[in-house]
Scaffold this active site. Sequence first.
Site, PDB file in Angstrom:
ATOM      1  N   CYS A 151       0.253  -4.215  -3.560  1.00 42.17           N
ATOM      2  CA  CYS A 151       0.295  -5.381  -4.284  1.00 42.17           C
ATOM      3  C   CYS A 151       1.606  -5.410  -5.185  1.00 42.17           C
ATOM      4  O   CYS A 151       2.033  -6.666  -5.273  1.00 42.17           O
ATOM      5  CB  CYS A 151      -0.717  -5.586  -5.033  1.00 42.17           C
ATOM      6  SG  CYS A 151      -2.421  -5.462  -4.314  1.00 42.17           S
ATOM      7  N   HIS A 181      -3.089 -14.714  -4.515  1.00 41.65           N
ATOM      8  CA  HIS A 181      -2.708 -13.420  -4.442  1.00 41.65           C
ATOM      9  C   HIS A 181      -2.410 -12.913  -3.006  1.00 41.65           C
ATOM     10  O   HIS A 181      -3.048 -12.088  -2.499  1.00 41.65           O
ATOM     11  CB  HIS A 181      -3.714 -12.649  -5.260  1.00 41.65           C
ATOM     12  CG  HIS A 181      -3.275 -11.042  -5.346  1.00 41.65           C
ATOM     13  ND1 HIS A 181      -1.970 -10.778  -5.506  1.00 41.65           N
ATOM     14  CD2 HIS A 181      -3.816 -10.082  -5.409  1.00 41.65           C
ATOM     15  CE1 HIS A 181      -1.616  -9.355  -5.602  1.00 41.65           C
ATOM     16  NE2 HIS A 181      -2.875  -8.984  -5.610  1.00 41.65           N
TER      17      HIS A 181
END
Length: 385
Positions: free
Chosen positions: A83, A333
């Site tokens: 991420c 996200h």
Amino acid sequence: MRDVAIIGVGMNKWGELWKSSLRDIAVESALKAIADAKVSRVDSIFIGCMSSGLFTGQEHMASVLADYLGYGRVPATRVESACASGGLAFKAGFAEVAAGMAEIVLVVGAEKMTDVSGNEATYALGTAADQEYECYNGATFPGLYAMMAARHMHEYGTTRRQLSLVASKNHDNGLKNPNAQFRMKVTPQEVEGSVMVSDPLRVLDCSPVTDGSAALILCPLTMAKKLSGRAGVRVLGIGHATDTIALHSRESLTTLRAVKEAGALAYKAAGVKPADIDLAEVHDCFTIAEIMVTEALGFAKPGEGGKLVESKATSFGGRIPVNVSGGLKSKGHPVGATGVAQLVELTEQLRRQAGTRQVKNAEIGLAQNMGGTGGSSIVTILGRN
């Protein structure tokens, strides 16, 4: 090394983008950034993308992006750090400009996560954890962060309400962001009444699955005004660190060592302290993550991140506004894009172009992007030039 500036930003509307492919999404933001920078060429391209192969079946995103932008002969590189892929792509682009290897660099972060089932998305995200010791034994990211939350509550007295206040605050901020995935008000009571995912974390403690992209144009600070007609936002400092991938190998479940070390490096490079930061975009993949990150970055003492939220210091208009974009929780996200989008938000803030979410007199902003449960982290500090 040369000073580096951001002269162009671009971002699309995040959400479930059924009508767009991954390449469409990536190109959309890239073209917006190129137009914003008013440049007619780029010398190098970096794309942050975590798991395009698992999410869409498409690897080799560096070639795909350069091809579909019409820059087929421009050197392009894909960067992956779970991420934190977007933040690390930015670091790579920054390094090329600072070292004199390129004059104009395009940095893109992109991910398309909704073309697979929930189980497949969970598997893809789980590849950022320890496959042999965590995932093999049934651990998922909600489960891992739940263990961190439970331990933080046990050691420091962090409360369920403090976790809820993180989600509520960030959704309030997301209401002001036209590109956010979930522009809706969420009360602490609604967070606490939402479906349990992994005790103590409920579904409204968790960031969503998202499609989206964001992009930036970098150049030497001395060239910024000539190229774009404005001074540009200066990159003051970058810090990058890693930690063990598995939670069981760490000294503590309540300390994000990679975040702390990356923050210390960034503060030193920028010549600033935590008290000098006017706003921060941090990696709130789960509500406990924001609390722990603010502690690791020195905005609160260890164990007092929950109290910091409760005091409203991190709210819009507070002492250190955190995630005024809505954060991962409300903005969304798309894992490879998150780190770049954080820097897009800071750039707009420092340019005084953030509209109703504009932080008053913002001069210095910090972005913290994280991979997995903190196995990698990058901190970038930007300043108004």
